[in-house]
Design a protein around this motif. Structure first.
Motif, mmCIF file in Angstrom:
data_model
loop_
_atom_site.group_PDB
_atom_site.id
_atom_site.type_symbol
_atom_site.label_atom_id
_atom_site.label_comp_id
_atom_site.label_asym_id
_atom_site.label_seq_id
_atom_site.Cartn_x
_atom_site.Cartn_y
_atom_site.Cartn_z
ATOM 1 N N LYS A 162 2.775 7.830 -5.923
ATOM 2 C CA LYS A 162 2.058 6.600 -5.595
ATOM 3 C C LYS A 162 1.546 5.824 -6.810
ATOM 4 C CE LYS A 162 2.081 5.841 -1.262
ATOM 5 N NZ LYS A 162 1.775 6.723 -0.180
ATOM 6 N N LYS A 163 1.858 6.281 -8.046
ATOM 7 C CA LYS A 163 1.413 5.529 -9.216
ATOM 8 C C LYS A 163 2.265 4.270 -9.356
ATOM 9 C CE LYS A 163 -0.240 9.155 -12.221
ATOM 10 N NZ LYS A 163 0.593 10.239 -12.710
ATOM 11 N N ASP B 102 7.036 6.353 -5.270
ATOM 12 C CA ASP B 102 6.167 5.937 -4.177
ATOM 13 C C ASP B 102 5.856 7.084 -3.229
ATOM 14 O OD1 ASP B 102 5.865 3.369 -4.996
ATOM 15 O OD2 ASP B 102 7.583 2.607 -3.878
ATOM 16 N N ASP C 190 0.811 -1.196 0.000
ATOM 17 C CA ASP C 190 0.000 0.000 0.000
ATOM 18 C C ASP C 190 0.859 1.266 0.000
ATOM 19 O OD1 ASP C 190 -2.461 1.283 0.105
ATOM 20 O OD2 ASP C 190 -2.191 1.669 2.258
ATOM 21 N N VAL C 191 1.901 1.264 0.833
ATOM 22 C CA VAL C 191 2.718 2.468 1.026
ATOM 23 C C VAL C 191 3.716 2.662 -0.109
ATOM 24 C CG1 VAL C 191 4.455 3.525 2.528
ATOM 25 C CG2 VAL C 191 2.501 2.372 3.520
ATOM 26 N N ALA C 192 4.343 1.565 -0.548
ATOM 27 C CA ALA C 192 5.422 1.691 -1.525
ATOM 28 C C ALA C 192 5.348 0.572 -2.568
ATOM 29 C CB ALA C 192 6.767 1.659 -0.796
#
Lengths: 208, 295
Positions: free
Chosen positions: B269-270, B265, B173-175
């Motif tokens: 975040k794409k 990231d 989710d984060v990276a």
């Protein structure tokens, strides 16, 4: 045990041990109303232990950059009237906040001294104390002195040579930093903190 | 005419005199909330020296003593909020989880070593010096103890698995890009070593490459030893599994791509699946220079 006063008002020598008057806060040794101040845990204590006169006076307001968990802050708060303590790392700031809930003259600020965003909170101060492990120590001190230090106020900057350049000789690093500080401040003295701290020096200066 | 914004409110000054003000109430929580919401600019030194005086003049507080206690209450409230915010960031959680895994690994090793020594408990040395079976009462105590000891080690390794699973979920989710290149656990370790995803995103690739090889790096810088080829990214199977002579090159390539992935990231975040393909292609070229010559 013989109790003597130090050159700096508010600092005492119990035999040869440095101490300030106040309530114990982090598990330090206590003799009556005196709390011992370990020069190996605090660079300011190391400087005082070496017999230097630091222009700290009871009525001063201090801006302290790099307060960490507040060991030195707690002693400084015994010496001066008010301490604005700036710390960036949330982990140690948590300890600092806990400490300031008990000490009535400490104002904790979670902020980055490299980009001071506490300009609307901190008043004009008489003394700037800086102890941060960052490469641009002189620049940070100058930025903060320009914003917060009153004319005629003093600054004490603890230079950690290893944070600036590990490969250079510490003496060369101090020289470079002192030169940068000299552009704004009048340098009073530079004193190494051996044997308590390796590759550290204290610069005491005045803003003319 | 100047308008200044202080922590206790907005003040309009004319020739140094207060002409208008918008002072907040004396509620520390409300003021702290205001500090969080609003943007502030710097004050000049003349105004800064008058902060206490102005607050008293405006009737916010009645004495300097009150000024300090209100300011302290506000600062403590604000600092607490900032600390909570910093701790609740997902990458801060990842750093803590990875720390937990490392502690568990250390504990499991320590306990397993002790367990091996515990074979001693199952034998009793009789007065004649022969090793004999222990008597009835002891023969039940010791095996039970040992069994419980083993169980707690097993329990720890179950917890470890659970933590690893949580890290994988959080990391995706984060990276997501960092995960696809480095894998969830190595990605998490990189974030932990850097301190946060933000500081990893701000790092140059060369630093990511040797992160975790601090000792070797400083030996190189101070005494001119050979520079380290890789730090914690050595754990990546593409580096660990490559021939010694090529690891340096691969580590360099990988670190460059990891730096890009961390930046994507953190800032956008794409998901960019082509990053992994690019990295693998380049590593194939390093391992087999002939491919490159052909294309």
């Amino acid at each position: 045990m013989k109790i003597k006063t130090h050159k700096v008002p508010g600092v005492f020598l119990l035999d040869s041990h440095l101490a300030t008057k106040g309530e114990a806060l982090y598990g330090e040794k206590v003799f009556g109303e005196y709390r011992l101040w370990n020069p190996q845990r605090s660079k300011l204590a190391a400087l005082l232990k070496k017999g230097e006169d630091v222009p700290l006076r009871p009525d001063q307001i201090v801006l302290y950059l790099g307060a960490a968990s507040g060991t030195t802050v707690s002693h400084l708060a015994n010496i001066v009237s008010l301490v604005y303590a700036v710390e960036f790392a949330p982990r140690v700031a948590r300890d600092l906040v806990r400490l300031s809930e008990r000490v009535k003259n400490v104002v904790p600020l979670v902020a980055d001294a490299r980009r001071p965003d506490y300009g609307h909170i901190v008043e004009l101060v008489d003394f700037l104390y800086q102890d941060i492990a960052q490469p641009k120590q002189a620049e940070i001190a100058i930025t903060n002195a320009e914003m917060f230090l009153r004319t005629g106020g003093y600054a004490c900057i603890m230079i950690k040579a290893r944070s600036i350049d590990v490969t250079a000789k510490p003496k060369a690093v101090y020289k470079g930093e002192v030169k940068k500080l000299g552009e704004l401040l009048d340098i009073m003295y530079v004193h190494e903190l051996e044997p308590f701290y390796k590759a550290h020096a204290a610069v005491v200066a005045r803003l003319a | 005419m100047t308008i200044i914004k202080t922590w206790f409110g907005e003040i309009e000054l004319h020739n140094g005199q207060i002409v208008r003000s918008n002072v907040l109430q004396t509620d520390a929580v409300a003021i702290a909330l205001q500090l969080q919401r609003e943007e502030f600019t710097d004050l000049d030194k003349r105004c800064r020296s008058r902060l206490r005086e102005m607050a008293i003049q405006l009737g916010l507080v009645t004495s300097e003593h009150d000024y300090i206690s209100l300011l302290r209450a506000v600062a403590i409230q604000r600092a607490k909020e900032q600390i909570i915010a910093a701790f609740s960031r997902p990458d801060a959680r990842i750093v803590q989880l990875i720390g937990g895994i490392d502690d568990i690994d250390e504990s499991i090793n320590l306990l397993s070593e002790r367990l091996l020594e515990w074979d001693v408990l199952e034998f009793n040395i009789s007065s004649s010096g022969d090793v004999t079976e222990t008597d009835a009462s002891q023969s039940t105590i010791y095996p039970t103890l040992k069994h419980e000891f083993v169980e707690s080690i097993e329990r720890l390794s179950e917890v470890r698995k659970k933590i690893a699973g949580t890290i994988e979920l959080e990391m995706r989710d984060v990276a997501p890009n960092l995960c696809s290149l480095a894998g969830e656990l190595l990605g998490a370790r990189l974030i932990a070593q850097a301190g946060s995803l933000e500081s990893l995103a701000r790092m140059p690739a060369s630093k990511i490459q040797v992160m975790g090889a601090t000792k070797a790096l400083f030996k190189h810088l101070q005494y001119g030893a050979k520079p380290p080829k890789h730090g914690i990214i050595y754990q990546h199977p593409l580096i660990r599994g490559s021939p010694l002579g090529k690891r340096g090159k691969i580590a360099r390539t990988m670190a460059a791509k990891l730096a890009i992935a961390a930046r994507i990231d953190f800032y956008s975040k794409k998901v960019h699946p082509e990053l992994l393909a690019q990295m693998e292609k380049r590593i194939r070229e390093i391992n087999n220079p002939a491919i490159r010559d052909k294309t």
